[in-house]
Design a protein around this motif. Sequence first.
Motif, PDB file in Angstrom:
ATOM      1  N   ILE A  98      43.627  83.935  42.983  1.00 49.43           N
ATOM      2  CA  ILE A  98      43.214  84.193  41.604  1.00 49.43           C
ATOM      3  C   ILE A  98      43.743  83.078  40.717  1.00 49.43           C
ATOM      4  CG2 ILE A  98      43.305  85.794  39.659  1.00 49.43           C
ATOM      5  CD1 ILE A  98      43.893  88.023  41.607  1.00 49.43           C
ATOM      6  N   ASP A  99      42.858  82.252  40.193  1.00 47.82           N
ATOM      7  CA  ASP A  99      43.251  81.189  39.268  1.00 47.82           C
ATOM      8  C   ASP A  99      44.421  80.360  39.786  1.00 47.82           C
ATOM      9  OD1 ASP A  99      41.310  82.313  37.733  1.00 47.82           O
ATOM     10  OD2 ASP A  99      42.613  82.990  36.118  1.00 47.82           O
ATOM     11  N   SER A 100      44.407  80.014  41.068  1.00 43.26           N
ATOM     12  CA  SER A 100      45.471  79.215  41.704  1.00 43.26           C
ATOM     13  C   SER A 100      46.830  79.915  41.672  1.00 43.26           C
ATOM     14  CB  SER A 100      45.595  77.841  41.027  1.00 43.26           C
ATOM     15  OG  SER A 100      44.384  77.123  41.140  1.00 43.26           O
ATOM     16  N   SER A 101      46.819  81.239  41.526  1.00 49.64           N
ATOM     17  CA  SER A 101      48.088  81.971  41.494  1.00 49.64           C
ATOM     18  C   SER A 101      48.713  81.989  42.882  1.00 49.64           C
ATOM     19  CB  SER A 101      47.854  83.409  41.012  1.00 49.64           C
ATOM     20  OG  SER A 101      46.962  84.088  41.869  1.00 49.64           O
ATOM     21  N   ASN A 102      50.015  81.813  42.939  1.00 48.20           N
ATOM     22  CA  ASN A 102      50.667  81.761  44.245  1.00 48.20           C
ATOM     23  C   ASN A 102      51.993  82.502  44.282  1.00 48.20           C
ATOM     24  OD1 ASN A 102      52.300  80.124  42.747  1.00 48.20           O
ATOM     25  ND2 ASN A 102      52.539  78.559  44.316  1.00 48.20           N
ATOM     26  N   CYS A 103      52.333  83.239  43.227  1.00 51.40           N
ATOM     27  CA  CYS A 103      53.608  83.939  43.233  1.00 51.40           C
ATOM     28  C   CYS A 103      53.541  85.136  42.289  1.00 51.40           C
ATOM     29  CB  CYS A 103      54.742  83.004  42.812  1.00 51.40           C
ATOM     30  SG  CYS A 103      56.373  83.607  43.247  1.00 51.40           S
ATOM     31  N   THR A 104      53.710  86.329  42.836  1.00 54.95           N
ATOM     32  CA  THR A 104      53.713  87.536  42.022  1.00 54.95           C
ATOM     33  C   THR A 104      55.140  87.864  41.631  1.00 54.95           C
ATOM     34  OG1 THR A 104      51.751  88.380  43.146  1.00 54.95           O
ATOM     35  CG2 THR A 104      53.110  89.974  41.972  1.00 54.95           C
ATOM     36  N   GLY A 105      55.368  88.102  40.341  1.00 57.53           N
ATOM     37  CA  GLY A 105      56.727  88.274  39.878  1.00 57.53           C
ATOM     38  C   GLY A 105      57.067  89.636  39.338  1.00 57.53           C
ATOM     39  N   SER A 106      56.120  90.536  39.204  1.00 61.04           N
ATOM     40  CA  SER A 106      56.412  91.882  38.731  1.00 61.04           C
ATOM     41  C   SER A 106      55.302  92.787  39.231  1.00 61.04           C
ATOM     42  CB  SER A 106      56.490  91.908  37.203  1.00 61.04           C
ATOM     43  OG  SER A 106      57.151  93.057  36.746  1.00 61.04           O
ATOM     44  N   PHE A 107      55.673  93.996  39.666  1.00 57.89           N
ATOM     45  CA  PHE A 107      54.793  94.829  40.477  1.00 57.89           C
ATOM     46  C   PHE A 107      55.105  96.273  40.109  1.00 57.89           C
ATOM     47  CE2 PHE A 107      53.763  95.289  45.347  1.00 57.89           C
ATOM     48  CZ  PHE A 107      52.458  95.608  45.060  1.00 57.89           C
ATOM     49  N   THR A 108      54.135  97.036  39.604  1.00 61.82           N
ATOM     50  CA  THR A 108      54.440  98.380  39.141  1.00 61.82           C
ATOM     51  C   THR A 108      53.219  99.291  39.216  1.00 61.82           C
ATOM     52  OG1 THR A 108      55.455  99.620  37.318  1.00 61.82           O
ATOM     53  CG2 THR A 108      53.919  97.874  36.724  1.00 61.82           C
ATOM     54  N   VAL A 109      53.444 100.603  39.204  1.00 64.54           N
ATOM     55  CA  VAL A 109      52.375 101.590  39.332  1.00 64.54           C
ATOM     56  C   VAL A 109      52.252 102.379  38.038  1.00 64.54           C
ATOM     57  CG1 VAL A 109      51.535 103.592  40.619  1.00 64.54           C
ATOM     58  CG2 VAL A 109      52.830 101.809  41.810  1.00 64.54           C
ATOM     59  N   ASP A 110      51.021 102.579  37.592  1.00 66.13           N
ATOM     60  CA  ASP A 110      50.758 103.455  36.455  1.00 66.13           C
ATOM     61  C   ASP A 110      50.722 104.892  36.987  1.00 66.13           C
ATOM     62  OD1 ASP A 110      49.741 105.005  34.414  1.00 66.13           O
ATOM     63  OD2 ASP A 110      48.158 103.601  33.860  1.00 66.13           O
ATOM     64  N   PRO A 111      51.718 105.714  36.659  1.00 68.10           N
ATOM     65  CA  PRO A 111      51.771 107.061  37.241  1.00 68.10           C
ATOM     66  C   PRO A 111      50.666 107.987  36.750  1.00 68.10           C
ATOM     67  CG  PRO A 111      53.464 106.814  35.570  1.00 68.10           C
ATOM     68  CD  PRO A 111      52.859 105.462  35.754  1.00 68.10           C
ATOM     69  N   THR A 112      50.008 107.633  35.658  1.00 68.22           N
ATOM     70  CA  THR A 112      48.947 108.501  35.139  1.00 68.22           C
ATOM     71  C   THR A 112      47.619 108.272  35.840  1.00 68.22           C
ATOM     72  OG1 THR A 112      48.282 106.949  33.387  1.00 68.22           O
ATOM     73  CG2 THR A 112      50.062 108.505  32.886  1.00 68.22           C
ATOM     74  N   THR A 113      47.439 107.108  36.442  1.00 70.92           N
ATOM     75  CA  THR A 113      46.162 106.795  37.103  1.00 70.92           C
ATOM     76  C   THR A 113      46.329 106.407  38.566  1.00 70.92           C
ATOM     77  OG1 THR A 113      46.271 104.447  36.500  1.00 70.92           O
ATOM     78  CG2 THR A 113      45.234 105.945  34.908  1.00 70.92           C
ATOM     79  N   GLY A 114      47.543 106.023  38.960  1.00 70.62           N
ATOM     80  CA  GLY A 114      47.756 105.527  40.315  1.00 70.62           C
ATOM     81  C   GLY A 114      47.401 104.065  40.474  1.00 70.62           C
ATOM     82  N   THR A 115      46.924 103.424  39.416  1.00 67.10           N
ATOM     83  CA  THR A 115      46.565 102.006  39.482  1.00 67.10           C
ATOM     84  C   THR A 115      47.826 101.153  39.548  1.00 67.10           C
ATOM     85  OG1 THR A 115      44.579 102.435  38.168  1.00 67.10           O
ATOM     86  CG2 THR A 115      45.286 100.138  38.356  1.00 67.10           C
ATOM     87  N   VAL A 116      47.795 100.134  40.404  1.00 67.75           N
ATOM     88  CA  VAL A 116      48.941  99.243  40.579  1.00 67.75           C
ATOM     89  C   VAL A 116      48.665  97.943  39.832  1.00 67.75           C
ATOM     90  CG1 VAL A 116      50.401  98.034  42.245  1.00 67.75           C
ATOM     91  CG2 VAL A 116      49.396 100.254  42.829  1.00 67.75           C
ATOM     92  N   TYR A 117      49.645  97.505  39.029  1.00 69.44           N
ATOM     93  CA  TYR A 117      49.510  96.276  38.246  1.00 69.44           C
ATOM     94  C   TYR A 117      50.583  95.273  38.655  1.00 69.44           C
ATOM     95  CZ  TYR A 117      46.401  98.881  35.126  1.00 69.44           C
ATOM     96  OH  TYR A 117      45.363  99.613  34.609  1.00 69.44           O
ATOM     97  N   ALA A 118      50.285  93.994  38.427  1.00 65.38           N
ATOM     98  CA  ALA A 118      51.262  92.945  38.717  1.00 65.38           C
ATOM     99  C   ALA A 118      51.042  91.766  37.782  1.00 65.38           C
ATOM    100  CB  ALA A 118      51.132  92.476  40.171  1.00 65.38           C
ATOM    101  N   LEU A 119      52.100  90.970  37.610  1.00 60.82           N
ATOM    102  CA  LEU A 119      52.017  89.701  36.894  1.00 60.82           C
ATOM    103  C   LEU A 119      52.109  88.586  37.917  1.00 60.82           C
ATOM    104  CD1 LEU A 119      54.463  90.335  33.899  1.00 60.82           C
ATOM    105  CD2 LEU A 119      51.961  90.385  33.834  1.00 60.82           C
TER     106      LEU A 119
END
Length: 342
Positions: free
Chosen positions: A79-100
């Motif tokens: 994704i857009d030359s991304s090569n390192c994920t630095g934060s990783f979390t779950v939205d407890p209201t939807t179960g959707t997982v987000y990251a930076l």
Amino acid sequence: MYNRTRLTVVTALVGVLALTGVATAANAAGTRTLPVDNSLYAITCPYYSDDSAATPNNQVLVVDEQTAEATAIGTGTEIDSSNCTGSFTVDPTTGTVYALVATDDYDFPILVTVDLTTGVSTKVADVTEGGIPTYASALAIGLDGAAYALYDGDLFSLNLSDGVMVYIGSSLNYVWAFVSDPSSGLFYALDEDGELFEIDITDGSYVSSATLSFLTEATYSLTIDTNGVFWLGEDLDAVDEYSTTLWSFTLADPNISAENAGVLTLNGEVPYSMALVVGPKHGAPTPTPTTTPTAAPAAEIEPSAELAATGTNPAVPIAVSIVLLVVGAVLAIAARRRRSAN
């Protein structure tokens, strides 16, 4: 996005211990387990991984919490030359997982969603403040689904639909590990010196909760399971590139309860990760919403059918009614005759 700092003396010491065979985190093993409905996940950071442990960008892993041995999920996402994920979390209201995620040239971070079943990451938006791309070092989502980000000593709200950050107040600096406790709703952050803080997300203020003396290096990832047990990845640079050591502890007595599961490995190699999250059990079927069947309207029942349903012969009450009418008529005639005779 991720400005790395190191204590040279500590790093050198850890390297010597690793090379001389002295027991370190690499040969530790844990006994603590996650709740039965939880699994531990990581996303690799190829930019800092050893070449022998090269993985695709944004490679999702499911991690054994007792051995730190990982299994790849999918084949990563570019994704857009991304090569390192630095934060990783779950939205407890939807179960959707987000990251930076960050890019090769340390451009501004990108907000993505992560599918823990397929390992596919999907871009949501660039992170911005006031319409201008900006940095964010750590992301956490509360029990109500509201998201917050930390960067450079400030706390922001973060819109999960468009990546827009809004300033809330002054807060912790040099923090990459930020999390909401699913068992209490409280927010915690871990600074680079191993100090754990509780953060008030209404104004960014914070108080110290514990000093994690078992850590010797910075931590870029922090997550909490549904029982309130903390899990983190300690950042080590023992030989050439970076590695991640998995620890767990309880807040009641963190340094006594701390348990080391070992160094994160994948197929015998040592990839590096800056992002851990406790999520739903890997491989568990996605729950299907239950619906209550709508009852069919009751059919109209003819009187005779109603009587038949009770086991009564419809002819019986009809005959009784006729008899009563006849008797009533006879009595009425007799009464008139008596009045006439008088």
